[in-house]
Motif scaffolding. Structure first.
Motif, short mmCIF file in Angstrom:
data_model
loop_
_atom_site.label_atom_id
_atom_site.label_comp_id
_atom_site.label_asym_id
_atom_site.label_seq_id
_atom_site.Cartn_x
_atom_site.Cartn_y
_atom_site.Cartn_z
N GLY A 152 14.15 1.47 -7.89
CA GLY A 152 14.94 0.29 -7.56
C GLY A 152 15.06 0.10 -6.06
N ALA A 153 15.28 1.19 -5.34
CA ALA A 153 15.43 1.09 -3.88
C ALA A 153 14.13 0.63 -3.22
CB ALA A 153 15.85 2.45 -3.32
N LEU A 154 13.00 1.12 -3.71
CA LEU A 154 11.72 0.71 -3.13
C LEU A 154 11.35 -0.72 -3.51
CD1 LEU A 154 9.64 3.99 -3.61
CD2 LEU A 154 10.56 3.06 -1.47
N ALA A 155 11.79 -1.18 -4.68
CA ALA A 155 11.42 -2.52 -5.14
C ALA A 155 12.26 -3.62 -4.49
CB ALA A 155 11.57 -2.60 -6.65
N LEU A 214 0.83 -1.21 0.00
CA LEU A 214 0.00 0.00 0.00
C LEU A 214 0.87 1.26 0.00
CD1 LEU A 214 -2.88 -0.98 2.44
CD2 LEU A 214 -2.95 -0.81 -0.04
N PHE A 215 1.98 1.21 0.72
CA PHE A 215 2.93 2.33 0.72
C PHE A 215 3.49 2.55 -0.69
CE2 PHE A 215 7.47 3.46 0.98
CZ PHE A 215 7.35 4.76 1.45
N LEU A 216 3.85 1.46 -1.37
CA LEU A 216 4.38 1.58 -2.73
C LEU A 216 3.33 2.17 -3.68
CD1 LEU A 216 6.40 -1.73 -3.24
CD2 LEU A 216 7.26 0.57 -2.82
N ILE A 217 2.09 1.74 -3.54
CA ILE A 217 1.02 2.27 -4.39
C ILE A 217 0.85 3.77 -4.14
CG2 ILE A 217 -1.48 2.22 -4.77
CD1 ILE A 217 -1.30 -0.85 -4.28
N SER A 218 0.86 4.18 -2.88
CA SER A 218 0.68 5.61 -2.60
C SER A 218 1.87 6.43 -3.08
CB SER A 218 0.44 5.83 -1.10
OG SER A 218 1.56 5.42 -0.35
N VAL A 219 3.09 5.91 -2.96
CA VAL A 219 4.26 6.61 -3.48
C VAL A 219 4.18 6.73 -5.00
CG1 VAL A 219 6.76 6.43 -3.81
CG2 VAL A 219 5.79 6.06 -1.57
N ALA A 220 3.79 5.66 -5.67
CA ALA A 220 3.66 5.68 -7.14
C ALA A 220 2.60 6.68 -7.58
CB ALA A 220 3.33 4.29 -7.66
N LEU A 221 1.47 6.71 -6.91
CA LEU A 221 0.43 7.68 -7.25
C LEU A 221 0.91 9.11 -7.02
CD1 LEU A 221 -2.78 5.95 -5.82
CD2 LEU A 221 -2.24 6.39 -8.21
N GLY A 222 1.58 9.33 -5.91
CA GLY A 222 2.09 10.67 -5.61
C GLY A 222 3.10 11.15 -6.63
N ILE A 223 4.04 10.29 -6.98
CA ILE A 223 5.06 10.67 -7.97
C ILE A 223 4.42 10.89 -9.34
CG2 ILE A 223 7.04 9.77 -9.26
CD1 ILE A 223 8.06 8.58 -6.64
N THR A 224 3.45 10.06 -9.70
CA THR A 224 2.78 10.23 -10.99
C THR A 224 2.04 11.56 -11.05
OG1 THR A 224 2.51 7.84 -11.19
CG2 THR A 224 1.08 9.21 -12.55
N PHE A 282 19.37 -8.23 -11.65
CA PHE A 282 18.14 -7.52 -11.27
C PHE A 282 17.60 -6.68 -12.42
CE2 PHE A 282 16.38 -3.50 -9.61
CZ PHE A 282 15.28 -3.99 -8.94
N ALA A 283 18.45 -5.88 -13.03
CA ALA A 283 17.99 -4.97 -14.09
C ALA A 283 17.50 -5.75 -15.31
CB ALA A 283 19.12 -4.03 -14.49
N PHE A 284 18.20 -6.79 -15.70
CA PHE A 284 17.81 -7.55 -16.89
C PHE A 284 16.52 -8.33 -16.67
CE2 PHE A 284 22.47 -7.22 -17.42
CZ PHE A 284 22.44 -6.39 -18.52
N THR A 285 16.27 -8.74 -15.44
CA THR A 285 15.06 -9.49 -15.14
C THR A 285 13.82 -8.65 -15.38
OG1 THR A 285 16.27 -10.72 -13.46
CG2 THR A 285 13.87 -10.79 -13.33
N TYR A 286 13.87 -7.37 -15.03
CA TYR A 286 12.69 -6.52 -15.11
C TYR A 286 12.71 -5.56 -16.30
CZ TYR A 286 11.81 -8.64 -10.70
OH TYR A 286 11.59 -9.57 -9.74
N LEU A 287 13.76 -5.59 -17.10
CA LEU A 287 13.85 -4.70 -18.25
C LEU A 287 12.74 -4.95 -19.26
CD1 LEU A 287 15.41 -2.47 -19.71
CD2 LEU A 287 16.80 -4.26 -20.77
N ILE A 288 12.38 -6.18 -19.48
CA ILE A 288 11.33 -6.49 -20.44
C ILE A 288 10.00 -5.91 -20.00
CG2 ILE A 288 10.77 -8.76 -19.49
CD1 ILE A 288 10.82 -7.83 -23.19
N TYR A 289 9.73 -5.93 -18.68
CA TYR A 289 8.50 -5.33 -18.17
C TYR A 289 8.48 -3.83 -18.44
CZ TYR A 289 7.61 -9.68 -15.68
OH TYR A 289 7.37 -10.99 -15.37
N VAL A 290 9.61 -3.18 -18.24
CA VAL A 290 9.71 -1.73 -18.47
C VAL A 290 9.46 -1.42 -19.93
CG1 VAL A 290 11.28 0.24 -18.41
CG2 VAL A 290 11.24 -1.37 -16.51
N LEU A 291 10.07 -2.18 -20.83
CA LEU A 291 9.88 -1.94 -22.25
C LEU A 291 8.44 -2.18 -22.69
CD1 LEU A 291 13.20 -3.51 -23.57
CD2 LEU A 291 12.66 -1.09 -23.31
N VAL A 351 11.25 -7.63 -4.62
CA VAL A 351 11.82 -8.46 -5.67
C VAL A 351 13.22 -8.97 -5.36
CG1 VAL A 351 10.42 -7.39 -7.46
CG2 VAL A 351 12.69 -6.49 -6.98
N GLY A 352 13.85 -8.44 -4.34
CA GLY A 352 15.20 -8.88 -4.00
C GLY A 352 16.25 -8.24 -4.88
#
Length: 164
Positions: A83-86, A21-31, A96-105, A90-91
């Protein structure tokens, strides 16, 4: 992580992790801040003008290189915060970056280039379809997000909120 983010919160009979819930609120605020800054400030108008036509913006006295440098620094900072919040969820490992790069693209292409709101909506759609697909249709697994991506891009080739 602080103790108040470790537990869970029950809302209307549904239990949610406090950190999620904290991550969702941070994402909404930044957006909201990013959209507000790019749509309703002088700097946002300068960045939009520089992206649309660099030579014309430069001729109007806009410091195009400075605007792009600041925008790059802001994007790098936001990537670091993300990255710091994730890390808690996700560990952290060397890939780390290559694992989630496809999602970002996928999120950027489905949302539409140059659209923060589009990327936000695409992230929600891709995230929900990924989790729901793995939960309800485990045989498809992670492949469902590719089906969603193809369907959305066939419907809107320039992305959900992309410009033609």
């Amino acid at each position: 992580m602080p103790d108040y983010l470790r537990g869970s919160v029950t809302v209307l009979g549904l239990t949610f992790g406090a950190y999620r819930l904290f991550l969702i609120s941070v994402a909404l605020g930044i957006t909201v801040l990013l959209i507000g800054a790019l749509e309703y400030t002088r700097f946002g108008a300068q960045v939009r003008a520089a992206v649309d036509n660099q030579r014309m913006a430069n001729g109007l006295g806009i410091n195009v290189d400075g605007a792009f440098a600041f925008t790059f620094a802001l994007g790098s900072g936001l990537a670091g915060i993300g990255g710091a919040l994730a890390i808690e969820i996700v560990g952290l490992d060397p890939s780390f970056a290559f694992t989630y790069l496809i999602y970002v693209l996928i999120v950027v292409s489905v949302g539409g280039l140059g659209s923060i709101a589009g990327s936000f909506v695409a992230a929600i759609l891709i995230g929900i379809s990924d989790v729901a697909g793995k939960y309800y249709v485990p045989e498809l697994g992670a492949f469902l997000i590719y089906l969603v991506m193809v369907a959305l891009l066939m419907w809107r080739p320039s992305g959900l909120f992309g410009r033609r």
